[in-house]
Scaffold this motif. Structure first.
Motif, PDB file in Angstrom:
ATOM      1  N   PHE A 156     -15.594   3.349   3.772  1.00 14.62           N
ATOM      2  CA  PHE A 156     -15.934   2.147   3.295  1.00 14.62           C
ATOM      3  C   PHE A 156     -15.125   0.910   3.254  1.00 14.62           C
ATOM      4  CE2 PHE A 156     -19.409   5.045   2.703  1.00 14.62           C
ATOM      5  CZ  PHE A 156     -20.260   4.963   2.974  1.00 14.62           C
ATOM      6  N   ARG A 157     -15.025  -0.304   4.161  1.00 17.44           N
ATOM      7  CA  ARG A 157     -14.079  -1.753   3.443  1.00 17.44           C
ATOM      8  C   ARG A 157     -15.027  -2.569   3.171  1.00 17.44           C
ATOM      9  NH1 ARG A 157     -14.136  -3.354   8.910  1.00 17.44           N
ATOM     10  NH2 ARG A 157     -14.947  -4.931   8.543  1.00 17.44           N
ATOM     11  N   PRO A 206     -17.360  -1.352   9.812  1.00 12.74           N
ATOM     12  CA  PRO A 206     -17.216  -0.852   8.323  1.00 12.74           C
ATOM     13  C   PRO A 206     -16.907   0.151   7.177  1.00 12.74           C
ATOM     14  CG  PRO A 206     -19.673  -2.268   8.632  1.00 12.74           C
ATOM     15  CD  PRO A 206     -18.833  -1.994   9.589  1.00 12.74           C
ATOM     16  N   ALA A 207     -17.397   1.135   8.868  1.00  3.39           N
ATOM     17  CA  ALA A 207     -17.686   2.450   7.644  1.00  3.39           C
ATOM     18  C   ALA A 207     -17.666   3.357   8.680  1.00  3.39           C
ATOM     19  CB  ALA A 207     -18.607   2.859   7.156  1.00  3.39           C
ATOM     20  N   ASP A 256      -8.059  -9.246   1.048  1.00  6.17           N
ATOM     21  CA  ASP A 256      -9.712  -9.768   1.542  1.00  6.17           C
ATOM     22  C   ASP A 256     -10.684  -8.665   0.662  1.00  6.17           C
ATOM     23  OD1 ASP A 256      -8.775  -8.963   3.652  1.00  6.17           O
ATOM     24  OD2 ASP A 256     -10.256 -10.599   4.369  1.00  6.17           O
ATOM     25  N   CYS A 257     -10.662  -7.457   1.297  1.00  3.17           N
ATOM     26  CA  CYS A 257     -11.155  -6.427   1.363  1.00  3.17           C
ATOM     27  C   CYS A 257     -10.178  -4.584   0.560  1.00  3.17           C
ATOM     28  CB  CYS A 257     -11.437  -6.019   1.891  1.00  3.17           C
ATOM     29  SG  CYS A 257     -10.350  -5.254   3.498  1.00  3.17           S
ATOM     30  N   LEU A 258     -11.366  -3.936   0.483  1.00  3.45           N
ATOM     31  CA  LEU A 258     -10.567  -2.545  -0.749  1.00  3.45           C
ATOM     32  C   LEU A 258     -11.400  -1.491   0.638  1.00  3.45           C
ATOM     33  CD1 LEU A 258     -11.636  -3.180  -4.860  1.00  3.45           C
ATOM     34  CD2 LEU A 258      -9.113  -3.635  -3.201  1.00  3.45           C
ATOM     35  N   PHE A 259     -10.383  -0.401   0.268  1.00  2.00           N
ATOM     36  CA  PHE A 259     -11.821   0.966   0.905  1.00  2.00           C
ATOM     37  C   PHE A 259     -11.854   1.595  -0.392  1.00  2.00           C
ATOM     38  CE2 PHE A 259      -7.757  -0.251   3.453  1.00  2.00           C
ATOM     39  CZ  PHE A 259      -8.426  -0.869   4.625  1.00  2.00           C
ATOM     40  N   LEU A 260     -13.303   1.933  -0.012  1.00  2.00           N
ATOM     41  CA  LEU A 260     -13.892   2.766  -0.512  1.00  2.00           C
ATOM     42  C   LEU A 260     -14.047   3.842  -0.487  1.00  2.00           C
ATOM     43  CD1 LEU A 260     -15.548   3.186  -3.540  1.00  2.00           C
ATOM     44  CD2 LEU A 260     -17.571   2.190  -2.002  1.00  2.00           C
ATOM     45  N   GLU A 261     -13.313   5.176  -0.650  1.00  2.00           N
ATOM     46  CA  GLU A 261     -14.175   6.121   0.324  1.00  2.00           C
ATOM     47  C   GLU A 261     -15.197   7.220  -1.078  1.00  2.00           C
ATOM     48  OE1 GLU A 261     -11.076   9.912   0.499  1.00  2.00           O
ATOM     49  OE2 GLU A 261     -11.059  10.234  -1.530  1.00  2.00           O
ATOM     50  N   ILE A 262     -16.012   7.639  -0.397  1.00  2.00           N
ATOM     51  CA  ILE A 262     -16.973   8.256  -1.355  1.00  2.00           C
ATOM     52  C   ILE A 262     -16.859   9.877  -0.400  1.00  2.00           C
ATOM     53  CG2 ILE A 262     -19.757   8.497  -1.691  1.00  2.00           C
ATOM     54  CD1 ILE A 262     -19.449   5.994  -1.364  1.00  2.00           C
ATOM     55  N   ASN A 263     -17.200  10.894  -1.665  1.00  2.00           N
ATOM     56  CA  ASN A 263     -16.864  12.053  -0.583  1.00  2.00           C
ATOM     57  C   ASN A 263     -18.181  12.999  -1.015  1.00  2.00           C
ATOM     58  OD1 ASN A 263     -16.514  14.926  -0.345  1.00  2.00           O
ATOM     59  ND2 ASN A 263     -14.923  15.211  -1.837  1.00  2.00           N
TER      60      ASN A 263
END
Length: 251
Positions: free
Chosen positions: A64-65, A156-157, A7-14
């Motif tokens: 981030f979730r 969430p982050a 139900d969620c994804l893991f977003l990675e921001i650099n």
């Protein structure tokens, strides 16, 4: 490794670096850091770059979730970044510029997971004028380490640097507020003053052993032990007469 939930994804921001930032007023050197968030209630920040000046480099990664709809191509959702100039110990931090970037523009759902996408985004100054560029990278991760998954289940982050610090890595030293530092310095000054008063009270009942002609500090002798000083026996009128006065009288 632990797989991502359905139900969620893991977003990675650099947050990689920035270029062409506007330096602060005066002769103060720019030492910049960035703050990033998707939900304004949870903001994360990079370290302060103290070397790059107007072209700082951070290379800090954040997890981030998010819901899959957040990454859709037509999604209006975005992440926000604000860049600040560190004010140091006394001056307040000042806003250099901000960025609001639509995640849907990266089309991350149509790409392979764990493969980052890089982009350069214009930085808007507080006046509204664009100046400088923010270099960022983003990727959707198929899986994250178990310790990161546990942390993201609570909030969430999270930042990789804070995650490493929680596992025993190097922790940043917390600066005490200026009010506490001033209070500590005033208490130490009062203790030094009290010690000086005590020392003055002790010296009030003391006598000098004579001038120093060799540049060394003069020695103090308690007044109650004046009879032990060699020239104290050559006193007149109850006042000790130093030996050089006797030589003057003989001459």
């Amino acid at each position: 490794m632990e797989a991502a939930a359905t139900d969620c994804l893991f977003l990675e921001i650099n947050l990689i670096s920035a270029q062409g930032l506007q330096p602060p007023g005066g002769n103060r050197r720019l030492q910049a850091y960035a703050v990033i968030w998707i939900d304004s209630s949870v903001k994360l920040r990079t370290l302060v770059d103290r070397v790059g000046g107007e072209n700082p480099t951070w290379n800090d990664k954040f997890l981030f979730r998010v819901h899959p709809s957040f990454l859709a191509d037509d999604s209006p959702c975005a992440y926000s970044v604000e860049i600040y100039a560190a004010g140091g110990w006394y001056l307040p931090d000042s806003l250099v510029g901000s960025v609001r970037f639509l995640v849907g523009n990266l089309r991350l759902l149509s790409r392979h997971s764990d493969r980052p996408v890089f982009d350069a985004v214009g930085i808007r100054r507080p006046s509204g004028r664009f100046q400088g560029v923010l270099n960022v990278g983003a990727a959707v991760l198929g899986s994250v380490p178990a310790v990161a998954a546990r942390a993201l289940a609570i909030r969430p982050a999270i930042g990789y640097r804070s995650l490493m610090a929680g596992r025993g890595g190097p922790k940043a030293k917390k600066r005490r507020p200026l009010r506490e530092r001033n209070k500590a310095s005033s208490s130490s000054a009062s203790s030094v003053a009290s010690s000086d008063e005590d020392r003055a009270a002790e010296d009030a009942d003391a006598a000098f052993c004579g001038p120093c002609v060799l540049g060394f500090p003069r020695r103090l002798h308690p007044a109650r032990n004046l009879d032990r000083i060699p020239w104290a026996t050559e006193s007149s009128g109850g006042q000790p007469s130093p030996p050089w006065t006797a030589e003057i009288s003989r001459s």
